[in-house]
Design an enzyme around this catalytic site. Structure first.
Site: not given
Lengths: 422, 422
Positions: A131, A207, A381
């Site tokens: 990300f 993360d 998504r």
């Protein structure tokens, strides 16, 4: 679509009752919990109480009376079992971005304490399609302390996984990875990665943005060093809700972090002119936390109190498997290129598909009240939140997707115009 | 107490009507707006709407539909006139602590861009009794980049004011001061300080925590370089509400800051792997902002829409003058040592008094529903928020203080036990 069968599955689902904790938008199939989790009734009540009674009537005394001053730790300890951590190692604060800056800086202090030379070991290894904010924070730190002290090194995800030992070496200071890829939903083998990192003396930051609340995470068991994560996706904390940071107990006594605001002081209300860090996880705090925002997270987490992450995972896998089966059945599987791993073991709680018209199809789905999302350049998504997504939801989503594709409504101009964000 | 006279003043007060915008805690005299401002009815409605409708029903689409994505700038532009700034220079985000870290780092990039040598100019000058978090953030930056690149230098406030040129010199990189001292309420002559700083080539960061919303601030006119401030005191944004940061337009094209999260990217939703800062004030953003918290600030600021900061200041001064006159009249002035400047020009919107029993007296006042606050070691603070504090409030506060002192109730054991925070 055999809706009778889907309804039978819902009836047999041990988590089905949890859906009643949530405000489900009217007539909507919400498959975007991987972007913004839904509101719980408890959160709505809590926010009203924090506003009206606590702030409105009890005012400043609420810092003591309603435990505001301890809220970052209260929420952290509530988060801990969800991510496989013993209490005292997790605290709720700031954003993932800001917490990554703390974790990166603190991870370097772990190496400094070991007497490692920064010249010899300065690389922060990540993946090229991590990300973006994760990469940006390393770039920001690098700019501040100089490339001779911190250097971002990017590997292609597939190449990294194919040969961990080739990429994670004695020059690696920090391995910073997101367990579940935000585009593809690929889940990285964190236990194995951490083992390799530790074997060469590197420190690991995980993360958990797309993991926490979606699947079992075992930070303590993995021997992770640091972790950050977000509460607004699968943890349903609200839009832009405060993030969290985990520091392994073994590092807590020695690490320092540079965003040393007064909430991270050993005695914030002594108002000393010299910073002296808190001894526990509170040392990762910086400024005054938003009580409205953090109270919402606190209330939202109660939805997890009677459920195991193994149960959540089991349903998550089933929802995705049903989605893939129905896509196949509907004859659309050839047109939608699934970029998520087909092996559920290697996947988070989402399915992503590449399609040249992904943006427009997403808009057409939203108009039909199936909330999916789009990620550049051409991914559609679908996120599954086992606490509130039903098997019938999956059936309805596929039914409407099939309609859109058969009628080609996504080609209508209103679906082709891009907005700033989706 | 001549309450008839106080009520006449309230009746003649052009701001009196504004009190109706606020939820005033029942039977309470609230003189703690310098710590936590009160809730407005508009904020309460807005928070309920953001929770129930925006998040609850409209979900993820609210980022566009309800302008969430622009909220930091929307709130920044609403704040701008309150602090004497043209729009486009202020943005709402994070905490003061985190924003100070950005401002400090960015201020050094201003000097770097001028070709200044960090070795020759590395000092950050502040006052020894500045709010601790301000000093801690410099200490954190110093620890990260090394004392050879950043060095905190502290002056005693009175000594600094007595001889600006002695303290602000060619070795000063950054002058970082809070306009109004949190303990004493002393207001520093910022225009003059900034002039001296600029004369020797230093950059100035002003902390407006106890100024914004309390008195006229003229950032543009002063030619301030950077400012930070808080929205939970006189701006009534809610407990721990997001802070703000100001960067003078002339610096915006060149400065950089290291907490370069995705919200500070020129195109956050392009998901590029390389950071490219936004060109405007958005470059000071970092991670995803809390929408609940920031919406509360946005709504709270509407209370300022029809009022000038000069009117607010005029009433603030009158409230404090009435307080001092009544203290005198009640015979208590000798016992309470006013540590705030008696000249209203040199003071913010609070009065502070040293008293050996300050803590216990404060607790006794709170029990009688006069909300003041205590600051270590022995200060009793009274804050005046002209938007909702009435002249009658001041009379009631003094009346109850007089009772407490006459009956010595503050000596009762329950007032003598300290809690974590007040």
């Amino acid at each position: 679509m055999n809706f009778a069968e889907l309804e039978r599955r819902d009836a047999a689902d041990p988590l089905a009752e949890l859906r009643n904790h949530f405000v489900i938008p009217k007539n909507t199939v919400y498959l975007d919990g991987n972007s913004l989790g839904l509101l719980t009734h408890a959160t709505q009540r809590r926010v009203a109480d924090v506003t009206g009674q606590q702030w409105g009537q009890d005012g400043i005394s609420s810092w003591n009376q309603h435990g505001w001053v301890h809220l970052p730790r209260t929420v952290g300890d509530k988060l801990a079992p969800i991510i496989g951590a013993q209490p005292g190692q997790v605290i709720c604060c700031d954003s993932i971005s800001v917490n990554l800056f703390k974790a990166l800086s603190a991870a370097f202090t772990v190496l400094d304490a070991r007497g490692e030379s920064r010249r010899a070991r300065k690389q922060v290894l990540s993946t090229a399609d991590n990300f973006p904010t994760d990469l940006y924070m390393v770039q920001g730190l690098q700019q501040l302390v100089g490339a001779e002290n911190c250097e971002l090194v990017l590997a292609e995800e597939a190449e990294l996984l194919a040969n961990l030992a080739h990429h994670i070496t004695a020059e690696t200071a920090i391995v910073m990875l997101t367990e579940v890829n935000f585009r593809s939903g690929r889940r990285l083998p964190m236990a194995e990665i951490i083992q390799q990192a530790h074997a060469v003396g590197a420190v690991v930051i995980v993360d958990l943005a797309h993991s926490a609340g979606a699947l079992p995470v075992e930070l303590d068991e993995w021997q992770a060093d640091f972790a950050v994560g977000c509460t607004y996706k699968y943890l349903n904390g609200g839009p832009g809700a405060p993030a969290f940071i985990y520091v392994a107990e073994r590092h807590l006594p020695t690490v320092t972090q540079p965003l040393s605001g007064w909430f991270g002081h050993a005695q914030p209300f002594a108002f000393d002119a010299t910073f002296a860090a808190a001894t526990g996880i509170e040392k990762m705090l910086s400024g005054t936390p938003s009580i409205l925002a953090m109270s919402a997270v606190d209330a939202a987490l109660d939805a997890f109190s009677d459920v195991s992450m193994e149960q959540v995972r089991e349903k998550s896998v089933q929802l995705a498997e049903v989605f893939l089966a129905l896509l196949d059945e509907s004859g659309l599987a050839g047109e939608f290129d699934c970029i998520s791993p087909l092996d559920s073991e290697q996947r988070g709680s989402q399915l992503s598909f590449a399609h040249p018209e992904a943006y427009a199809i997403c808009q057409a789905l939203i108009e039909r009240k199936v909330i999916a999302d789009f990620r550049a350049p051409n991914y559609l998504r679908f996120g599954f939140t086992p606490l509130y997504t039903s098997f019938k939801d999956v059936g309805l989503a596929l039914q409407r997707l099939q309609e859109i594709m058969q009628t080609r409504t996504y080609l209508e101009p209103r679906f082709q115009t891009r907005q700033a964000v989706t």
